[in-house]
Scaffold this active site. Structure first.
Site, PDB file in Angstrom:
ATOM      1  N   GLY A 166      -1.360   7.604  -7.507  1.00 38.50           N
ATOM      2  CA  GLY A 166      -2.185   6.447  -7.814  1.00 38.50           C
ATOM      3  C   GLY A 166      -3.147   6.178  -6.671  1.00 38.50           C
ATOM      4  CB  CYS A 167      -4.378   3.031  -5.223  1.00 41.31           C
ATOM      5  SG  CYS A 167      -5.307   2.433  -3.787  1.00 41.31           S
TER       6      CYS A 167
END
Length: 207
Positions: free
Chosen positions: A38-39
């Protein structure tokens, strides 16, 4: 007793050679792992707090273009990822894998937490065949621990492209914005829902 000049010079040269050899050995001992979770701000922040990790770099991987940027990486099929450098005398790839699983939601095939789309999906990018084998074994163990299917891919042999400077150490450079984003995205709440007391295993300080 004073040594002859030639002997002293030889000994000094040998000591210098040993010093450089030791430095080269230490450099060679560093190993790498590449995780998409993810991020990349969050993955970098988490793994900077893991024992044995010496550095982290946010970047892009897996797409069709060279030198991707934040503006085009999504369209070109890259994931956000983090290249982790670690000291094998302090930790190993299997330990990092155990932490990786417990800092992401590996059951989500549409992104991570509030971030949606392929570029935010999870993956382990093995740097060699041994890592690929260990990753698949660890994936099976994590799947058994969760009692539900894991969708995280294990991929071999991809070029890692470092992201722009302003993305590196974002959580350090912009702590207020980073902490607000992380809370608002619901990352830590979901990790506890999924993993319970095992959430953030190996991370020395919670975000």
């Amino acid at each position: 007793m004073r040594l002859p000049i030639n002997t002293a010079m030889l000994l000094a040269g040998a000591a210098t050679a040993l010093l450089f050899a030791g430095g080269a050995s230490q450099a060679q001992e560093q190993a790498k792992a590449i995780f998409a979770g993810g991020c990349f701000w969050c993955v970098e922040s988490d793994f900077d707090k893991v024992a044995g990790v010496t550095s982290t770099i946010s970047g892009y991987i897996g797409g069709s273009s060279d030198n991707p940027t934040y503006e085009n990486h999504t369209a070109d099929g890259h994931r956000e990822a983090v290249e982790i450098t670690y000291d094998p005398s302090q930790t190993d790839f299997e330990t990092l894998l155990a932490t990786f699983w417990r800092t992401v939601d590996p059951t989500d095939d549409g992104g991570q937490f509030c971030d949606r789309g392929f570029s935010y999906t999870t993956a382990i990018y093995a740097v060699d065949g041994e890592q690929a084998t260990l990753a698949e074994q660890s994936k099976a163990e994590a799947e058994a621990a969760l009692g539900q299917p894991i969708v995280t891919e294990v991929v071999e042999g991809q070029t890692f492209w470092p992201a722009e400077d302003y993305h590196q150490d974002y959580y350090v450079k912009n702590p207020v914005r980073y902490n607000y984003y992380r809370r608002a995205c619901g990352r830590d709440v979901r990790l506890v829902q999924l993993w319970g007391n095992e959430a953030m295993q190996g991370v020395m300080a919670k975000n």
